[in-house]
Enzyme design. Structure first.
Site, short mmCIF file in Angstrom:
data_model
loop_
_atom_site.label_atom_id
_atom_site.label_comp_id
_atom_site.label_asym_id
_atom_site.label_seq_id
_atom_site.Cartn_x
_atom_site.Cartn_y
_atom_site.Cartn_z
N ASP A 266 0.96 -1.18 0.07
CA ASP A 266 -0.07 -0.05 -0.04
C ASP A 266 0.93 1.22 -0.12
OD1 ASP A 266 -3.08 0.56 1.55
OD2 ASP A 266 -2.29 1.82 0.25
N TYR A 267 0.31 2.47 -0.04
CA TYR A 267 1.01 3.53 -0.25
C TYR A 267 1.97 3.89 0.72
CZ TYR A 267 1.01 8.44 -2.32
OH TYR A 267 1.13 9.82 -2.84
#
Ligand code: GLC
Length: 723
Positions: A266-267
């Site tokens: 994820d980011y």
């Protein structure tokens, strides 16, 4: 499209180590095509010579085919091997033409409707340059304080899995190189929805048994449906953040489940390993994420900065990197990008598809079928032969109803309630009085007077209430899940002067609505319905559409009950007194009952569905046998409608505590006025299995019950014995 025969292994053999590592980095579109000598990551987390961008492997957060093509052309001209980028976005509930949030989609209990909406989104997004969507999000959720319940299908593992798999199938089709299909990425693996105290990104401590029984099945359903990518979750799971959690990512995902696709962080989740305190620095973070099987690093560059040294020091091998790079190149090949780097993207095609009448019709129908009629004393549907209607509340003419993850969808494209009612009833006078704000800290009541005055003189009143759309979604957890601001007070004053009134709700989570439920004659919950919300509301309120949605996440009476869910164990001291009485020395609260206000499976209709019978063809189930279940339902009304016939099971005695009910089947049926139908289900031994104290997935002989009826009180129950 013909399968690509591009030789990715031959390409790999020509690449330098740094070029290979670059394929494992994903950056925001904004970093591509820069003219400065250096680019700086968010919050100064990293810096990179701009020329290095032409080694990177994929892009997220771009907008439209034109930008995608510009970036792709520039990149492929400057990448030494001309390797195409892959473009990814969050197409969660629509690309441009937005349909209801997943929490509402689940309420339709209609996988075919979910597929129809998803197919529409796939066509729009693919034409606009999207090649993979970070969807489906199938995090299991029980706590309405968590803002991302908006993206889930609620508290039942089976329903979550069915809806997630439906999205995978509908987005991917048979061939992701087809220009109308997208690849998918199931997220957030795993148990992100178990965040302690319902606070986003918070710690998750869950027993393996609970994980396997409730939190993991939906991810597995999506992997079995063929999703191409898995995104680990931000949270730590039993002490180790998912992206570095070897048990989760290697033992379960790769070995036990056999997933051999790409894992993308994820980011900046790799960078956050330092924040979590399990990596001393970005070099250690890179090592831990690689050991956790993470192939692509999203929006951090620890791999790019530190893998060469990790190889040099013998901590990881170049073969490990080659294996990840090969997976990424194979994925690009499967998308057909080596032959068509645009994947068929075309601005004109996208413009013709987005917000087209056909697509608007699809999302309007979805908004109608995802709406849940929580309460109705008979005031709905409104009669059409009225002269004046008052729309009162912050959502009366408010277009902020598309929800948090609406990709390229815009508020200004959304039909408001006022728009919808004026379009449906052009001769009716529509008075709009917002009366107050939907914002938590805006307590101005100066609009009450005009609102009450409008209500007094109207033939019908719609109280348009709910949650500001930025109060749900990522990072938006709440400690109070009641109506915000002074909306309840406004409702009380309006309802005191006109009882031909209904509430229409816009919300991204279950809300605590005890007072509203006591005072409002009717409550129609639209969640965040998307682009056609106002037209759907109008048709539902006046009977051109018949509500059929069912709650998929319990609506608490009070936030203090969270987490609250239907499939809970009995406890050793179940409450036996009436709901509103406190019971000492029992599992109960002072000042509030245990039950939700609206339970899982609840949802009213303008029809009247009567459950006439539940029959089993035997009361004994052998391990290799089956029980044929027949449920007869009558539409005892003069209004055709849809009913979700739900089948629940309970294991009365087992070696671990079992839920008081578990959904094991459902079927949505159409019933004409007066029509009776019989729905059949088969019950077999595998449907009775659970994880015992040692996480063995087993069933145990003994007595079970099967139940059906209206979710509020399952009216019909039969017993059987598993031998
Ligand atoms: C976000 C979300 C994730 C999304 C990703 C890319 O932080 O957690 O669901 O897919 O970043 O936008």
């Amino acid at each position: 499209m013909a399968k690509s025969n591009f030789d990715v292994k031959e390409l790999l053999s020509k690449m330098t180590l740094q070029e290979k590592i670059g394929q494992l980095i994903q950056l925001n579109a904004v970093f591509f095509g820069q003219t400065t000598a250096e680019i700086t990551g968010p919050a100064e987390r990293w810096k990179l010579a701009t020329k290095e961008v032409y080694n990177m492997g994929s892009v997220l957060n771009f907008h439209g085919a034109e930008e995608m093509k510009r970036i792709q052309d520039d990149y492929m001209a400057k990448n030494r091997h001309g390797i195409p980028l892959v473009f990814m976005m969050d197409v969660i509930h629509g690309y441009k033409t937005i349909f209801p949030i997943p929490l509402a989609l689940g309420a339709s209990f209609d996988p075919e409707l979910v597929k129809e909406c998803t197919r529409m989104a796939a066509k729009e997004a693919s034409a606009a340059g999207v090649q993979l969507t970070f969807t489906p999000m199938v995090d299991y959720a029980r706590d309405a304080r968590w803002g991302r319940v908006l993206e889930t299908c609620g508290e039942d593992p089976m329903l979550n899995g069915i809806m997630g798999a439906a999205q995978v199938e509908a987005f991917q089709g048979d061939d992701i190189s087809d220009h109308n299909n997208l690849a998918t990425c199931v997220k957030h693996f795993a148990a992100y929805g178990g965040a302690e105290a319902g606070r986003d990104y918070n710690t998750v401590e869950i027993s393996e048994r609970l994980l396997r029984e409730y939190y993991l099945p939906a991810y597995k359903a999506c992997i079995d449906a063929g999703t191409k990518m898995v995104m680990p979750s931000f949270n730590s799971l039993n002490g180790v953040p998912s992206v570095a959690n070897k048990w989760l990512m290697n033992d379960v995902l790769r070995k036990e489940w056999g997933f051999d696709g790409v894992v993308i962080s994820d980011y900046n989740a790799v960078g956050e390993l330092v924040k979590h305190g399990i990596a001393a620095d970005m070099k250690e973070a890179a090592k831990l994420a690689l050991e956790g099987g993470c192939d692509i690093e999203m929006m951090s560059i620890s791999y790019y900065e530190h893998i060469p040294a990790l190889i040099e020091e013998g901590i990881i091998t170049e073969e490990q990197i080659d294996a990840s790079v090969l997976k990424v190149l194979e994925f690009k090949k499967e998308l057909g990008l080596f032959e068509d780097p645009y994947h068929g993207a075309d601005e004109e095609k996208a413009a013709a598809l987005c917000l087209s009448p056909e697509h608007r019709e699809i999302v309007r129908r979805a908004a109608e079928q995802c709406a849940v009629l929580l309460k109705n004393n008979g005031v709905l549907p409104f009669s059409k032969d009225i002269k004046t209607i008052a729309l009162i509340g912050p959502f009366a003419d408010n277009n902020q109803i598309r929800g948090f993850w609406a990709c390229d969808g815009k508020d200004e494209d959304c039909v408001t309630i006022a728009d919808g009612i004026k379009a449906l009833l052009p001769d009716v006078k529509v008075i709009v009085e917002r009366g107050c704000s939907e914002k938590i800290d805006e307590l101005d009541k100066s609009g009450f007077k005009a609102a009450v005055k409008a209500a007094k003189k109207a033939d019908a009143v719609v109280l348009c209430l709910g949650e500001f759309q930025k109060y749900a979604g990522e990072g938006n957890s709440r400690i109070d899940i009641g109506l915000t601001g002074v909306q309840q007070e406004l409702a009380n004053e309006v309802l005191a002067v006109n009882d031909n009134a209904s509430v229409v709700l816009f919300n991204g989570r279950p809300l605590a609505l005890v007072e509203l439920d006591e005072k409002a004659p009717a409550i129609l919950d639209m969640f965040f319905p998307g682009t056609e919300g106002g037209n759907a509301v109008a048709r539902l309120l006046f009977g051109d559409a018949n509500p059929c949605g069912k709650v998929t996440m319990s609506f608490p009476k009070a936030v203090g009950q969270c987490p609250i869910y239907y499939n809970h164990p009995m406890t050793g001291r179940p409450k036996t007194k009436p709901e509103n009485e406190h019971q000492g020395y029992a599992s109960s609260y002072i000042g509030c009952g245990n039950l939700p206000l609206y339970p899982f499976g609840h949802g009213l209709s303008y029809s009247n569905f009567v459950y006439e019978s539940l029959e089993l063809d035997t009361d004994t189930l052998m391990a290799d046998g089956e029980i044929n279940v027949k449920i007869t339902v009558k539409n005892d009304s003069n209004v055709a409608g849809k009913e979700v016939v739900q089948l629940y099971m309970r294991d009365l005695v087992a070696s671990t505590v079992r839920p008081i009910q578990s959904l094991i089947g459902f079927e949505k049926i159409d019933l004409a006025a007066g029509e009776t139908k019989t729905v059949t289900f088969k019950v077999t031994e595998p449907m009775l299995r659970f994880y015992d104290a040692n996480c063995n997935f087993i069933s145990e002989p003994g007595e079970f019950t099967i139940s059906t009826g209206h979710a509020d009180n399952l009216l019909l129950t039969k017993s059987f014995v598993l031998k």
